[in-house]
Design an enzyme around this catalytic site. Sequence first.
Site, PDB file in Angstrom:
ATOM      1  N   PHE A 175       0.810  -1.223   0.000  1.00  0.00           N
ATOM      2  CA  PHE A 175       0.000   0.000   0.000  1.00  0.00           C
ATOM      3  C   PHE A 175       0.841   1.270   0.000  1.00  0.00           C
ATOM      4  O   PHE A 175       0.371   2.328  -0.411  1.00  0.00           O
ATOM      5  CB  PHE A 175      -0.938   0.021   1.225  1.00  0.00           C
ATOM      6  CG  PHE A 175      -0.268   0.459   2.500  1.00  0.00           C
ATOM      7  CD1 PHE A 175      -0.134   1.813   2.806  1.00  0.00           C
ATOM      8  CD2 PHE A 175       0.265  -0.456   3.401  1.00  0.00           C
ATOM      9  CE1 PHE A 175       0.505   2.236   3.967  1.00  0.00           C
ATOM     10  CE2 PHE A 175       0.902  -0.056   4.557  1.00  0.00           C
ATOM     11  CZ  PHE A 175       1.019   1.296   4.839  1.00  0.00           C
ATOM     12  N   LYS A 223      -1.327  -7.036  -9.162  1.00  0.00           N
ATOM     13  CA  LYS A 223      -2.289  -7.179  -8.054  1.00  0.00           C
ATOM     14  C   LYS A 223      -1.879  -6.127  -7.027  1.00  0.00           C
ATOM     15  O   LYS A 223      -1.009  -6.350  -6.194  1.00  0.00           O
ATOM     16  CB  LYS A 223      -2.210  -8.588  -7.469  1.00  0.00           C
ATOM     17  CG  LYS A 223      -3.480  -9.083  -6.779  1.00  0.00           C
ATOM     18  CD  LYS A 223      -3.996  -8.183  -5.679  1.00  0.00           C
ATOM     19  CE  LYS A 223      -3.265  -8.324  -4.372  1.00  0.00           C
ATOM     20  NZ  LYS A 223      -3.622  -7.287  -3.373  1.00  0.00           N
ATOM     21  N   GLU A 253      -4.967  -3.745  -1.806  1.00  0.00           N
ATOM     22  CA  GLU A 253      -6.418  -3.520  -1.760  1.00  0.00           C
ATOM     23  C   GLU A 253      -6.769  -2.232  -1.012  1.00  0.00           C
ATOM     24  O   GLU A 253      -7.906  -1.787  -1.022  1.00  0.00           O
ATOM     25  CB  GLU A 253      -7.132  -4.726  -1.115  1.00  0.00           C
ATOM     26  CG  GLU A 253      -6.753  -5.041   0.328  1.00  0.00           C
ATOM     27  CD  GLU A 253      -5.498  -5.916   0.462  1.00  0.00           C
ATOM     28  OE1 GLU A 253      -4.563  -5.767  -0.373  1.00  0.00           O
ATOM     29  OE2 GLU A 253      -5.438  -6.715   1.412  1.00  0.00           O
ATOM     30  N   SER A 260       5.346  -6.939   3.284  1.00  0.00           N
ATOM     31  CA  SER A 260       5.917  -7.208   4.607  1.00  0.00           C
ATOM     32  C   SER A 260       6.686  -8.533   4.606  1.00  0.00           C
ATOM     33  O   SER A 260       6.452  -9.403   3.762  1.00  0.00           O
ATOM     34  CB  SER A 260       4.796  -7.257   5.641  1.00  0.00           C
ATOM     35  OG  SER A 260       3.865  -8.238   5.268  1.00  0.00           O
ATOM     36  N   CYS A 278       9.486   1.888   3.313  1.00  0.00           N
ATOM     37  CA  CYS A 278      10.348   0.741   3.602  1.00  0.00           C
ATOM     38  C   CYS A 278      11.789   1.187   3.833  1.00  0.00           C
ATOM     39  O   CYS A 278      12.583   0.443   4.382  1.00  0.00           O
ATOM     40  CB  CYS A 278      10.306  -0.254   2.461  1.00  0.00           C
ATOM     41  SG  CYS A 278      10.815   0.487   0.914  1.00  0.00           S
ATOM     42  N   GLU A 332       9.113  -4.123  13.106  1.00  0.00           N
ATOM     43  CA  GLU A 332       8.978  -3.031  12.131  1.00  0.00           C
ATOM     44  C   GLU A 332       7.709  -2.267  12.524  1.00  0.00           C
ATOM     45  O   GLU A 332       6.595  -2.782  12.398  1.00  0.00           O
ATOM     46  CB  GLU A 332       8.835  -3.576  10.708  1.00  0.00           C
ATOM     47  CG  GLU A 332       8.728  -2.455   9.690  1.00  0.00           C
ATOM     48  CD  GLU A 332       8.451  -2.931   8.259  1.00  0.00           C
ATOM     49  OE1 GLU A 332       7.756  -3.939   8.069  1.00  0.00           O
ATOM     50  OE2 GLU A 332       8.923  -2.248   7.327  1.00  0.00           O
TER      51      GLU A 332
HETATM   52  P1  NAD Z   1       1.540  -6.584   2.979  1.00  0.00           P
HETATM   53  O1  NAD Z   1       2.574  -7.631   3.054  1.00  0.00           O
HETATM   54  O2  NAD Z   1       0.437  -6.622   3.978  1.00  0.00           O
HETATM   55  O3  NAD Z   1       0.816  -6.617   1.539  1.00  0.00           O
HETATM   56  C1  NAD Z   1       1.553  -6.613   0.346  1.00  0.00           C
HETATM   57  C2  NAD Z   1       0.731  -7.290  -0.740  1.00  0.00           C
HETATM   58  O4  NAD Z   1       0.516  -8.660  -0.394  1.00  0.00           O
HETATM   59  C3  NAD Z   1      -0.650  -6.676  -0.955  1.00  0.00           C
HETATM   60  O5  NAD Z   1      -0.919  -6.628  -2.331  1.00  0.00           O
HETATM   61  C4  NAD Z   1      -1.575  -7.636  -0.240  1.00  0.00           C
HETATM   62  O6  NAD Z   1      -2.868  -7.706  -0.802  1.00  0.00           O
HETATM   63  C5  NAD Z   1      -0.875  -8.973  -0.408  1.00  0.00           C
HETATM   64  N1  NAD Z   1      -1.132  -9.891   0.708  1.00  0.00           N
HETATM   65  C6  NAD Z   1      -1.549  -9.584   1.957  1.00  0.00           C
HETATM   66  N2  NAD Z   1      -1.636 -10.700   2.702  1.00  0.00           N
HETATM   67  C7  NAD Z   1      -1.270 -11.725   1.913  1.00  0.00           C
HETATM   68  C8  NAD Z   1      -1.140 -13.129   2.128  1.00  0.00           C
HETATM   69  N3  NAD Z   1      -1.412 -13.701   3.305  1.00  0.00           N
HETATM   70  N4  NAD Z   1      -0.726 -13.877   1.094  1.00  0.00           N
HETATM   71  C9  NAD Z   1      -0.443 -13.333  -0.095  1.00  0.00           C
HETATM   72  N5  NAD Z   1      -0.534 -12.007  -0.350  1.00  0.00           N
HETATM   73  C10 NAD Z   1      -0.941 -11.212   0.645  1.00  0.00           C
HETATM   74  O7  NAD Z   1       2.294  -5.167   2.998  1.00  0.00           O
HETATM   75  P2  NAD Z   1       1.672  -3.718   3.126  1.00  0.00           P
HETATM   76  O8  NAD Z   1       1.153  -3.531   4.510  1.00  0.00           O
HETATM   77  O9  NAD Z   1       0.772  -3.438   1.993  1.00  0.00           O
HETATM   78  O10 NAD Z   1       2.985  -2.815   2.900  1.00  0.00           O
HETATM   79  C11 NAD Z   1       3.866  -2.456   3.931  1.00  0.00           C
HETATM   80  C12 NAD Z   1       5.021  -3.425   4.039  1.00  0.00           C
HETATM   81  O11 NAD Z   1       5.720  -3.490   2.796  1.00  0.00           O
HETATM   82  C13 NAD Z   1       6.064  -3.002   5.060  1.00  0.00           C
HETATM   83  O12 NAD Z   1       6.506  -4.143   5.738  1.00  0.00           O
HETATM   84  C14 NAD Z   1       7.170  -2.399   4.213  1.00  0.00           C
HETATM   85  O13 NAD Z   1       8.451  -2.419   4.807  1.00  0.00           O
HETATM   86  C15 NAD Z   1       7.118  -3.284   3.027  1.00  0.00           C
HETATM   87  N6  NAD Z   1       7.715  -2.648   1.871  1.00  0.00           N
HETATM   88  C16 NAD Z   1       8.933  -3.098   1.453  1.00  0.00           C
HETATM   89  C17 NAD Z   1       9.553  -2.498   0.377  1.00  0.00           C
HETATM   90  C18 NAD Z   1      10.887  -2.971  -0.088  1.00  0.00           C
HETATM   91  O14 NAD Z   1      11.299  -2.527  -1.146  1.00  0.00           O
HETATM   92  N7  NAD Z   1      11.576  -3.853   0.605  1.00  0.00           N
HETATM   93  C19 NAD Z   1       8.928  -1.439  -0.290  1.00  0.00           C
HETATM   94  C20 NAD Z   1       7.679  -1.010   0.141  1.00  0.00           C
HETATM   95  C21 NAD Z   1       7.083  -1.639   1.232  1.00  0.00           C
END
Ligand code: NAD
Length: 492
Positions: free
Chosen positions: A147, A171, A174, A224, A279, A377
């Site tokens: 997000f 994808k 959401e 994450s 991130c 985090e």
């Molecule tokens: P998230 O892991 O909750 O969601 C990321 C994506 O995975 C979304 O599209 C979500 O719909 C999907 N998703 C959620 N649960 C899932 C599951 N159980 N199985 C499969 N897919 C699933 O992350 P977020 O809250 O949207 O974003 C924040 C996180 O992203 C933080 O931890 C941040 O550090 C990380 N991030 C990392 C980078 C990087 O480059 N390393 C960059 C941006 C964000």
Amino acid sequence: MQSIPHFINGVRVDAPGELPIHNPATGQVIAQVPVARADVIARALDVSREALTTWRASSLSRRTQVLFALRQLLVQHEDELAAIITREHGKTLADAKGELARGLENVEYACGLSEHLKGDFSDQVADGVDVHSVREPVGVVLAITPFNFPIMVPLWMCANALASGNAVILKPSEKDPSVSVRLGELLREAGLPDGVFQVLHGNATTVEALLEHPGVDAVSFVGSTPIARSVHARATAAGKRVQALGGAKNHMVVLPDADLDVAADAAINAGYGSAGERCMAISVVVAVGDVADALVAKIAERADRLRVGAGDDPTSDFGPLISAEHLARVRGYVTSAPRDAITVVRDGTTIEPSEGYFLGPCLLDHVQPGTPAYDDEIFGPVLSVVRVDNFDEALRLVNANPYGNGVAIFTRDGNAARLFAKRVTVGMIGVNVPIPVPVSAYSFGGWKSSLFGHAHIYGPEGFAFYTRAKVITTRWPQPSETQIDLGFPRTR
Ligand code: NAD
């Protein structure tokens, strides 16, 4: 209530909304998003596979034209795209434009695709034998994005994946999915054939079904750490190529010789910008030697001047957090801190907005490993200060952390900075630069629990990830040169 459409085969496809989208500045539900399940996924993948056959055969100059046109369209639509992002994500308009600019860099890099996709040629490796290599698209790429950067991270993936001749299914998160659909429309306007780029909405259910689908060849994930780890394992087990970037806990080491005003400004910008939901945000300031008291005072005095407010208010320095649940979680780290002998220097939980998910800047001092504030985090506007005695202790602290996304060192000592960069087990390092996100000609990636799979994202490693190598060995023998020889072919 409006439901955000999927984007399939070049058009918006309506579907019943199932999950709420909030405006984080008001807490109001402003739209809903559908959850793509097996039937929609199967349809979209059929379209992707069909579109792939012509796109992968398209000339490099055609692809370049599309990406150039996309670049222009993204620039022209900057205000519109930033407004869409701010409404669903909450970040300030200036910050939304900043993420668009960093995404745009990737499109500009991808415009050089005829250089990036160039193979090698070796003349006369043996008598009358030449060798050349080519890179071919990997196929249908699934891009799963978080997000916090709803346009930049999709562009990290799509620009190079499309440039390499792949079809892409995005994808998006959401929580803020609308800008992805606009990206699809702009790509179409730029001349991308229908079906080459599609957007399917949904949650874990959608991702799981996509990961199992045999029509997906490669997976780029950013999100994450627990989800990155699981997506990597599932996609690998399903025989797909996968890169999965995870979470972070980025440290900023301040050595005793550093300019403390420069360091304090950097800590504020990198700690509280975008409400700490980056991130590459700094979440731990490591104060080395005797700098801690003065540094904490300077950070606190600057934090007092920050203004938290709606992202579309130009006077706001940062906006709300993404959701009520996330706000409650982040507040918990601050309210429970005194139990872990942590000093709450600035308590942002005391602001009480009438609406929205706002939290003021929080500053925690005397934080130690082993406490939730250090170990987790947090992903909010919370800066933790850890006090250490010397350089070696600072390095040990950073290297013992399970994350390894970004790290910064503030110093005027070039040798100390050089030693630090050599010894630290982190993927991206800033020397007097607090958020060292590499420019698009380099690749972005962390170490340890911040990346699963070996390939970093965008830049040269992006082109490598989205292509497969072929090596062709060629000989044009004259009839007089052939003979029967069962020995293993030798070059000498
Ligand atoms: P998230 O892991 O909750 O969601 C990321 C994506 O995975 C979304 O599209 C979500 O719909 C999907 N998703 C959620 N649960 C899932 C599951 N159980 N199985 C499969 N897919 C699933 O992350 P977020 O809250 O949207 O974003 C924040 C996180 O992203 C933080 O931890 C941040 O550090 C990380 N991030 C990392 C980078 C990087 O480059 N390393 C960059 C941006 C964000």
